[in-house]
Motif scaffolding. Structure first.
Motif, PDB file in Angstrom:
ATOM      1  N   PHE A   3       0.799  -1.229   0.000  1.00  0.00           N
ATOM      2  CA  PHE A   3       0.000   0.000   0.000  1.00  0.00           C
ATOM      3  C   PHE A   3       0.831   1.278   0.000  1.00  0.00           C
ATOM      4  O   PHE A   3       0.423   2.283  -0.596  1.00  0.00           O
ATOM      5  CB  PHE A   3      -0.989   0.009   1.175  1.00  0.00           C
ATOM      6  N   ARG A   4       1.994   1.280   0.627  1.00  0.00           N
ATOM      7  CA  ARG A   4       2.786   2.511   0.657  1.00  0.00           C
ATOM      8  C   ARG A   4       3.321   2.871  -0.728  1.00  0.00           C
ATOM      9  O   ARG A   4       3.243   4.028  -1.155  1.00  0.00           O
ATOM     10  CB  ARG A   4       3.943   2.397   1.657  1.00  0.00           C
ATOM     11  N   ASN A   5       3.850   1.889  -1.414  1.00  0.00           N
ATOM     12  CA  ASN A   5       4.353   2.131  -2.762  1.00  0.00           C
ATOM     13  C   ASN A   5       3.219   2.497  -3.706  1.00  0.00           C
ATOM     14  O   ASN A   5       3.345   3.398  -4.556  1.00  0.00           O
ATOM     15  CB  ASN A   5       5.088   0.901  -3.277  1.00  0.00           C
ATOM     16  N   LYS A   6       2.081   1.825  -3.557  1.00  0.00           N
ATOM     17  CA  LYS A   6       0.927   2.122  -4.400  1.00  0.00           C
ATOM     18  C   LYS A   6       0.407   3.531  -4.134  1.00  0.00           C
ATOM     19  O   LYS A   6      -0.018   4.238  -5.061  1.00  0.00           O
ATOM     20  CB  LYS A   6      -0.172   1.079  -4.176  1.00  0.00           C
ATOM     21  N   ALA A   7       0.430   3.951  -2.880  1.00  0.00           N
ATOM     22  CA  ALA A   7      -0.018   5.306  -2.547  1.00  0.00           C
ATOM     23  C   ALA A   7       0.870   6.340  -3.224  1.00  0.00           C
ATOM     24  O   ALA A   7       0.377   7.347  -3.770  1.00  0.00           O
ATOM     25  CB  ALA A   7      -0.013   5.504  -1.033  1.00  0.00           C
ATOM     26  N   LYS A   8       2.176   6.098  -3.217  1.00  0.00           N
ATOM     27  CA  LYS A   8       3.095   7.032  -3.883  1.00  0.00           C
ATOM     28  C   LYS A   8       2.788   7.100  -5.376  1.00  0.00           C
ATOM     29  O   LYS A   8       2.772   8.189  -5.971  1.00  0.00           O
ATOM     30  CB  LYS A   8       4.545   6.599  -3.654  1.00  0.00           C
ATOM     31  N   ASN A   9       2.556   5.949  -5.987  1.00  0.00           N
ATOM     32  CA  ASN A   9       2.253   5.930  -7.417  1.00  0.00           C
ATOM     33  C   ASN A   9       0.946   6.650  -7.731  1.00  0.00           C
ATOM     34  O   ASN A   9       0.862   7.373  -8.732  1.00  0.00           O
ATOM     35  CB  ASN A   9       2.186   4.481  -7.921  1.00  0.00           C
ATOM     36  N   VAL A  10      -0.067   6.433  -6.903  1.00  0.00           N
ATOM     37  CA  VAL A  10      -1.355   7.101  -7.134  1.00  0.00           C
ATOM     38  C   VAL A  10      -1.198   8.610  -7.045  1.00  0.00           C
ATOM     39  O   VAL A  10      -1.756   9.360  -7.870  1.00  0.00           O
ATOM     40  CB  VAL A  10      -2.415   6.601  -6.135  1.00  0.00           C
ATOM     41  N   MET A  11      -0.423   9.077  -6.084  1.00  0.00           N
ATOM     42  CA  MET A  11      -0.220  10.522  -5.962  1.00  0.00           C
ATOM     43  C   MET A  11       0.566  11.066  -7.151  1.00  0.00           C
ATOM     44  O   MET A  11       0.235  12.125  -7.702  1.00  0.00           O
ATOM     45  CB  MET A  11       0.517  10.844  -4.650  1.00  0.00           C
ATOM     46  N   ARG A  12       1.579  10.335  -7.579  1.00  0.00           N
ATOM     47  CA  ARG A  12       2.393  10.785  -8.711  1.00  0.00           C
ATOM     48  C   ARG A  12       1.601  10.773 -10.013  1.00  0.00           C
ATOM     49  O   ARG A  12       1.659  11.718 -10.797  1.00  0.00           O
ATOM     50  CB  ARG A  12       3.642   9.921  -8.837  1.00  0.00           C
ATOM     51  N   LEU A  13       0.828   9.712 -10.236  1.00  0.00           N
ATOM     52  CA  LEU A  13       0.054   9.667 -11.479  1.00  0.00           C
ATOM     53  C   LEU A  13      -1.037  10.726 -11.475  1.00  0.00           C
ATOM     54  O   LEU A  13      -1.378  11.279 -12.529  1.00  0.00           O
ATOM     55  CB  LEU A  13      -0.501   8.262 -11.731  1.00  0.00           C
ATOM     56  N   SER A  14      -1.583  11.029 -10.300  1.00  0.00           N
ATOM     57  CA  SER A  14      -2.600  12.081 -10.202  1.00  0.00           C
ATOM     58  C   SER A  14      -2.001  13.434 -10.558  1.00  0.00           C
ATOM     59  O   SER A  14      -2.626  14.239 -11.266  1.00  0.00           O
ATOM     60  CB  SER A  14      -3.191  12.117  -8.785  1.00  0.00           C
ATOM     61  N   GLN A  15      -0.779  13.679 -10.075  1.00  0.00           N
ATOM     62  CA  GLN A  15      -0.106  14.941 -10.383  1.00  0.00           C
ATOM     63  C   GLN A  15       0.169  15.063 -11.880  1.00  0.00           C
ATOM     64  O   GLN A  15      -0.029  16.128 -12.475  1.00  0.00           O
ATOM     65  CB  GLN A  15       1.198  15.050  -9.596  1.00  0.00           C
ATOM     66  N   ILE A  16       0.611  13.969 -12.488  1.00  0.00           N
ATOM     67  CA  ILE A  16       0.890  13.982 -13.918  1.00  0.00           C
ATOM     68  C   ILE A  16      -0.388  14.209 -14.718  1.00  0.00           C
ATOM     69  O   ILE A  16      -0.396  14.965 -15.702  1.00  0.00           O
ATOM     70  CB  ILE A  16       1.576  12.665 -14.340  1.00  0.00           C
ATOM     71  N   LEU A  17      -1.477  13.579 -14.313  1.00  0.00           N
ATOM     72  CA  LEU A  17      -2.745  13.777 -15.016  1.00  0.00           C
ATOM     73  C   LEU A  17      -3.182  15.233 -14.954  1.00  0.00           C
ATOM     74  O   LEU A  17      -3.683  15.793 -15.939  1.00  0.00           O
ATOM     75  CB  LEU A  17      -3.835  12.868 -14.428  1.00  0.00           C
ATOM     76  N   VAL A  18      -2.984  15.863 -13.810  1.00  0.00           N
ATOM     77  CA  VAL A  18      -3.333  17.284 -13.667  1.00  0.00           C
ATOM     78  C   VAL A  18      -2.402  18.159 -14.494  1.00  0.00           C
ATOM     79  O   VAL A  18      -2.843  19.049 -15.237  1.00  0.00           O
ATOM     80  CB  VAL A  18      -3.283  17.701 -12.178  1.00  0.00           C
ATOM     81  N   ASP A  19      -1.110  17.910 -14.401  1.00  0.00           N
ATOM     82  CA  ASP A  19      -0.115  18.780 -15.043  1.00  0.00           C
ATOM     83  C   ASP A  19      -0.039  18.601 -16.556  1.00  0.00           C
ATOM     84  O   ASP A  19       0.146  19.571 -17.298  1.00  0.00           O
ATOM     85  CB  ASP A  19       1.275  18.513 -14.451  1.00  0.00           C
ATOM     86  N   GLU A  20      -0.172  17.347 -17.026  1.00  0.00           N
ATOM     87  CA  GLU A  20       0.097  17.069 -18.438  1.00  0.00           C
ATOM     88  C   GLU A  20      -1.133  16.702 -19.267  1.00  0.00           C
ATOM     89  O   GLU A  20      -1.092  16.768 -20.500  1.00  0.00           O
ATOM     90  CB  GLU A  20       1.129  15.938 -18.548  1.00  0.00           C
ATOM     91  N   PHE A  21      -2.220  16.322 -18.590  1.00  0.00           N
ATOM     92  CA  PHE A  21      -3.397  15.857 -19.337  1.00  0.00           C
ATOM     93  C   PHE A  21      -4.678  16.585 -18.960  1.00  0.00           C
ATOM     94  O   PHE A  21      -5.770  16.112 -19.258  1.00  0.00           O
ATOM     95  CB  PHE A  21      -3.575  14.345 -19.139  1.00  0.00           C
ATOM     96  N   GLY A  22      -4.525  17.727 -18.306  1.00  0.00           N
ATOM     97  CA  GLY A  22      -5.702  18.517 -17.961  1.00  0.00           C
ATOM     98  C   GLY A  22      -6.657  17.806 -17.019  1.00  0.00           C
ATOM     99  O   GLY A  22      -7.861  18.079 -17.006  1.00  0.00           O
ATOM    100  N   GLY A  23      -6.129  16.860 -16.233  1.00  0.00           N
ATOM    101  CA  GLY A  23      -6.961  16.139 -15.284  1.00  0.00           C
ATOM    102  C   GLY A  23      -7.751  15.007 -15.899  1.00  0.00           C
ATOM    103  O   GLY A  23      -8.541  14.355 -15.208  1.00  0.00           O
TER     104      GLY A  23
END
Length: 214
Positions: free
Chosen positions: A86-106
């Motif tokens: 869960f800790r590694n998955k949480a980091k990935n979810v936060m990182r992918l969420s940031q990328i979706l916001v920054d690079e794909f308009g959410g």
């Protein structure tokens, strides 16, 4: 190595699958493309039941990338701490969420390459999203499909990519959209790893598995 089933036999296999379950669906719960990505990413080395239990409350408060970022990693962990890694998955979810916001308009992209660029999203996860959300005939090969593909002769291959290509090359086009769902569910409930339920199998007479159970 098991040989590939003949085309006419393949057509009969999937005709039976379709007759038994015309519109099979995945068992992960989601509300939109983003929650589907998150759910599938969380399901690695975990059961769908366990993921659904953890995400029920999570998706009520964080069903978009920005809401997930606002929730924060520590509060995300509280929701998913019953899931393996869960800790590694949480980091990935936060990182992918940031990328979706920054690079794909959410928004969740509809390209395999773009999906695979997200942390924690591999080829299988990308194919699940392409198939379920975007309705592309993408084939998400998991351990169930790999096992029964080689065991039965439906889609033999030495690795998951080879099995994926065997499905794409050999399953008749009319069955491509639902092929991986039928195979996953068949592997999950009938063609079990240790004790396959051959007596309950609707394609037992077509399958090339030599060690059928009675």
């Amino acid at each position: 190595m098991v040989v590939q089933l003949h085309y006419n036999v393949m057509r009969e296999v999937f005709t039976r699958f379709r007759a038994a379950s015309p519109t099979p669906e995945g068992e992960l719960h989601y509300t939109n493309a983003y929650t589907l990505v998150v759910a599938v990413a969380l399901s690695a080395q975990a059961t769908d039941v366990g993921v659904n239990r953890a995400t029920r409350a999570l998706f009520e408060v964080a069903d978009t990338p920005q809401k997930m970022l606002d929730l924060g990693e520590e509060r995300l962990i509280e929701h998913i701490k019953t899931i393996g890694l869960f800790r590694n998955k949480a980091k990935n979810v936060m990182r992918l969420s940031q990328i979706l916001v920054d690079e794909f308009g959410g928004e969740v992209p509809s390209s395999r390459a773009a999906l695979e660029s997200l942390p924690g999203v591999g080829r299988k996860t990308a194919n699940v999203v392409l198939n379920i959300w975007w309705h592309f005939p993408a084939q998400a090969v998991d351990t169930h499909i790999f096992r029964i593909g080689n065991r039965s002769g439906i889609c033999p291959g030495k690795d998951v990519v080879a099995v994926e290509r065997a499905i794409e090359d050999n399953v008749p086009a009319e069955f491509q959209q639902h092929a991986h769902h039928w195979l996953i569910l068949h592997g999950r409930y009938i063609c079990l790893a240790r004790k396959p339920r051959c007596g309950d199998c609707l394609i037992a007479d077509l399958c090339l598995f030599e060690e059928k159970t009675v």
